[in-house]
Design an enzyme around this catalytic site. Structure first.
Site, PDB file in Angstrom:
ATOM      1  N   GLU A  52      41.316  39.589  32.186  1.00 40.87           N
ATOM      2  CA  GLU A  52      40.785  40.607  32.977  1.00 40.87           C
ATOM      3  C   GLU A  52      41.675  41.756  32.956  1.00 40.87           C
ATOM      4  OE1 GLU A  52      40.070  37.858  34.064  1.00 40.87           O
ATOM      5  OE2 GLU A  52      38.184  37.460  34.256  1.00 40.87           O
ATOM      6  N   PHE A 114      33.164  29.003  46.427  1.00 35.68           N
ATOM      7  CA  PHE A 114      33.841  28.759  44.950  1.00 35.68           C
ATOM      8  C   PHE A 114      34.257  30.140  44.223  1.00 35.68           C
ATOM      9  CE2 PHE A 114      33.556  28.446  40.247  1.00 35.68           C
ATOM     10  CZ  PHE A 114      34.498  27.593  39.899  1.00 35.68           C
ATOM     11  N   GLN A 115      35.260  30.508  43.986  1.00 32.46           N
ATOM     12  CA  GLN A 115      35.712  31.843  43.344  1.00 32.46           C
ATOM     13  C   GLN A 115      35.443  32.982  44.175  1.00 32.46           C
ATOM     14  OE1 GLN A 115      34.073  32.030  39.298  1.00 32.46           O
ATOM     15  NE2 GLN A 115      35.782  31.108  38.538  1.00 32.46           N
ATOM     16  N   LYS A 164      26.432  38.660  44.571  1.00 34.23           N
ATOM     17  CA  LYS A 164      25.485  38.166  43.272  1.00 34.23           C
ATOM     18  C   LYS A 164      24.178  38.150  43.612  1.00 34.23           C
ATOM     19  CE  LYS A 164      25.021  34.273  40.322  1.00 34.23           C
ATOM     20  NZ  LYS A 164      25.429  32.903  39.945  1.00 34.23           N
ATOM     21  N   MET A 480      65.722  45.897  28.285  1.00 32.68           N
ATOM     22  CA  MET A 480      66.203  47.012  29.487  1.00 32.68           C
ATOM     23  C   MET A 480      67.052  46.154  30.829  1.00 32.68           C
ATOM     24  SD  MET A 480      66.343  49.973  30.440  1.00 32.68           S
ATOM     25  CE  MET A 480      65.401  51.295  29.971  1.00 32.68           C
TER      26      MET A 480
END
Lengths: 575, 171
Positions: A52, A114-115, A164, A480
């Protein structure tokens, strides 16, 4: 007229109505209904990323290369947390982004399902606004508002989190032609008196500079900037975010100031008697020690975001409003008052030119190692005169060398992570830029550390037919950080050695179906880079460079911007 | 210097979180905060007090204006606003001390909200200064618990022309 359809289809119809050509994302549980709608058909192209974060940076690259709003899609939970980095990146660099995320069902919100993640909560500090949609009927209005907020005023990211069940609910769909947000009214005009005062200040100044930031690009004010600079003969200093907003090869362009900017630009900015800031925000990487910054300068500050004016440096003449309009009016005012043939600050320009002559970017092109600057210079020379090249970078030394040595004469051709400094931005941003400009050659100048943070997006580039060229300035170190450890931490190189041993980047590229190249010798450099640029495929060039090379000039953090550390004189050989 | 800022916000979920997050993120400190409904059901008023220099107050106002749910921000200057606060004070009140406490309460216009065998609860409305005085005078008697609402305020009716400048116009 309204049509019955599912919420998921309504989202796609809304994207189509906004003119969205492409969206970048990855499906998952809570966003499955929207992906089912993709399967039912849409004119929106979906580019399947591998992470993502990659999808988000692709949307950013697309937005910056095209000037349109970028769209990223992710699922709930880890989907949206992975999207947080690009959202924060877009927030810092004012990139217009609409992120659409799935959320668990309304009945499960707040239960640690969940999630489940509080997406609007976790992104709260880094979005212009966000919506959690729990009523399907709100979808068209929310999406209209989301695009409006993302691209109006100061651009930036917004998040639309959709439960959803909302995606699965049938609604009467009609896309609103406009949206009225009583609390979102960015300035639409500029105050004529302020513009007149700015013109007076410019005419009275003997050492004026235009200090231009990324806002000039976002405000679509680059042509107006050119007119203004030429009307007044005013030197233009462009920040990292503004590279390309004013042609690098223009005689009035003095390039980037700041920590690794040129000495002439820093001295110019700091010894000016008038700084006209245009969509720039006096960032600490530009000003150095703020209290010592440009002590003798009067400040005119143009910005579409009133909160930037006076945030860090007091503005003597504040001008809030759209930059395109503001610069048009200022150029007109200046021209009518200065008259034709106005030469502007001739002596001041001569002084800047003298400094430029005296303190050029330098490095020593000798020794056993390939020099990273030589890689960037060769890329520049191979693409000289072309107007169909878009550059992206990662973050670090290679980014600063790209800023110093590349020549960008057109807006939206240099895409980089400025504010957040996000390693891993380069490759996915390049893929997004390629989607925006399929005919352009898109080149990512990357570091080896940066590349390894989002390298999996090579798969996206290869499979989606979005070929880009990645040139890894591979010094085998987090360069760096190594430079700071060498200079400020008594050479204690703690956890910065990535090595030249693994991975073999050319083999990695081949494994992904891309073309892989390795170059160690300067004699082979031009040939290899030319081949990569011309191969028409996704290509990765592993340019193995000097691990010890440091980036100069440099203003140490917290020092005054005039206290520039130059490339050590005794090592200097004409570049 | 302490400033009272009155903010009209859309009555939507998360509006207060956006404001408090902005304060926390930018390092601005809120001293008191009161949220409540207004004459419009879809608009809430947040009154907050902050102690900061004038430049920081300007930054606070500007940053608040950028929040999409914020409709209007106005700073209520001292003397130009009516400001009130409600406090509930539970104080030790043995029967022998009640008369003295009642007399004290009378001076501040405080009411007895509840009375028990050994304690009583006063409710008092006033300016923040008055509430502080009342609290100090009760303290020697044995202050048990204190709850204050934080101040709310409106620009004075008698000087409408001096209202703070609104940048977002409420429709």
């Amino acid at each position: 007229m309204s049509t019955r359809m599912l919420g998921s289809d309504a989202i796609l119809r809304s994207l189509e109505a906004e003119g969205v050509e492409v969206a970048f994302g990855i499906p998952g549980g809570a966003i499955l209904p929207l992906y089912d709608a993709f399967a039912r058909g849409t004119t929106v192209r979906h580019v399947l990323a591998r992470h993502e974060q990659g999808a988000g940076h692709m949307a950013e690259g697309y937005a910056r290369a095209s000037g349109k709003v970028g769209v990223a899609i992710a699922t709930s939970g880890p989907g949206v947390t992975n999207l947080v980095t690009p959202i924060a990146d877009a927030w810092m660099d004012s990139t217009p982004l609409v992120c659409i995320t799935g959320q668990v069902r309304s009945s499960l919100i707040g239960t640690d399902a969940f999630q489940e993640t509080d997406a609007t909560g976790i992104t709260l500090p880094v979005v212009k606004h966000s919506w959690l949609v729990q009523e399907a009927e709100e979808l068209p209005h929310v999406l209209k508002a989301a695009f409006h907020v993302a691209r109006s005023g100061r651009c930036g990211p917004v998040l639309v989190d959709v439960a959803k069940d909302v995606q699965e609910t049938e609604i009467d769909y009609a896309y609103p032609p406009r949206v009225d947000l009583p609390g979102w009214r960015p300035p639409a005009s500029v105050h004529p008196r302020q513009v007149a005062e700015a013109a007076s200040a410019l005419l009275a100044a003997s050492r004026p500079v235009l200090y231009v930031g990324g806002g000039a690009m976002n405000g679509d004010a680059c042509e107006e900037l050119l007119e203004l600079a030429e009307a007044g003969g005013i030197p233009v200093i462009t920040t990292l975010m503004a590279k390309g907003a004013f042609p690098d090869s223009h005689a009035l362009c003095y390039g980037p100031p700041g920590m690794h900017g040129s000495k002439w630009a820093n001295w110019g900015l700091n010894r000016a008697d008038l700084i006209v800031a245009v969509g720039a925000r006096f960032d600490d990487r530009v000003t150095g020690k703020l209290s010592a910054f440009a002590p003798g300068a009067k400040v005119v500050h143009f910005d579409v975001d009133p909160a930037e004016i006076g945030k860090l440096r007091r503005a003597d003449i504040p001008v809030a409003g759209p930059l395109k309009l503001a610069l048009t009016e200022l150029a007109g005012e200046l021209r009518s008052r200065a008259g034709p043939g106005h030469a502007g600050p001739v002596a001041w320009r001569a002084q800047l030119d003298e400094w430029r002559e005296q303190f050029p970017y330098r490095y020593a092109r000798d020794g056993e190692w390939l020099k990273p600057q030589a890689v960037v210079e060769t890329l520049r020379d191979l693409t000289a005169g072309r107007d169909d090249v878009v550059w992206t970078t990662g973050v670090g030394q290679h980014q600063m060398w790209a800023m110093q040595y590349l020549v960008c004469d057109r807006p939206r051709t240099f895409l980089t992570s400025g504010g957040l400094g996000t390693m891993g931005y380069g490759l996915p941003a390049a893929i997004g830029a390629k989607a925006a400009r399929p005919d352009a050659t898109v080149v990512c100048v990357d570091g080896d550390g940066c590349f390894q943070m989002t390298a999996q997006e090579l798969a996206t580039s290869v499979l989606e037919g979005l070929p880009v060229v990645v040139v890894i300035v591979n010094n085998g170190w987090l360069g760096m950080v190594r430079q700071w450890q060498e200079m400020f931490y008594d050479e204690r190189f703690s956890q910065t050695h990535l090595t030249h041993q693994v991975p073999d980047y050319a083999q990695l590229a081949e494994a992904y179906g891309a073309a892989g190249f390795t170059v160690e010798d300067e004699d082979d450099l031009e040939g290899v880079l030319a081949e990569a640029l011309e191969c028409g495929r996704t290509a990765v060039v592993d340019a193995r460079c000097d691990p010890a090379e440091k980036c100069f000039p440099m203003i140490p953090a917290g020092a005054a911007a005039t206290d520039v550390i130059e490339f050590p004189e005794e090592e200097a050989v004409e570049a | 210097m302490t400033h009272t800022v009155s903010v009209l916000v859309e009555n939507k979920p998360g509006a207060l979180a956006r404001i408090s997050n902005m304060f926390a993120r930018r390092g601005f400190n809120i001293e008191s905060l009161a949220v409540g409904p207004t004459e419009r059901h879809d608009v809430s008023r947040i009154v907050l007090t902050v102690t900061c220099p004038a430049e920081q107050l300007e930054q606070i106002e500007k940053q608040m204006h950028k929040l999409v749910n914020v409709l209007r921000v106005s700073t209520l200057a001292a003397g130009e606003a009516v400001e009130r606060e409600l406090a509930l004070v539970k104080v030790a009140a043995a029967p022998s001390r009640r008369a003295e406490l009642m007399a004290l309460a009378d001076v501040f216009g405080a009411r007895v909200a509840d009375l028990g065998p050994q304690e009583m609860v006063f409710e008092v409305v006033g300016t923040p200064d008055q509430l502080e005085s009342f609290e100090e005078l009760l303290r020697p008697h044995g202050l048990k618990e204190l709850a204050r609402t934080g101040r709310i305020g409106l620009a004075r009716a008698s000087s409408p022309a001096r209202n703070a400048r609104p940048q977002h116009v409420l429709r």
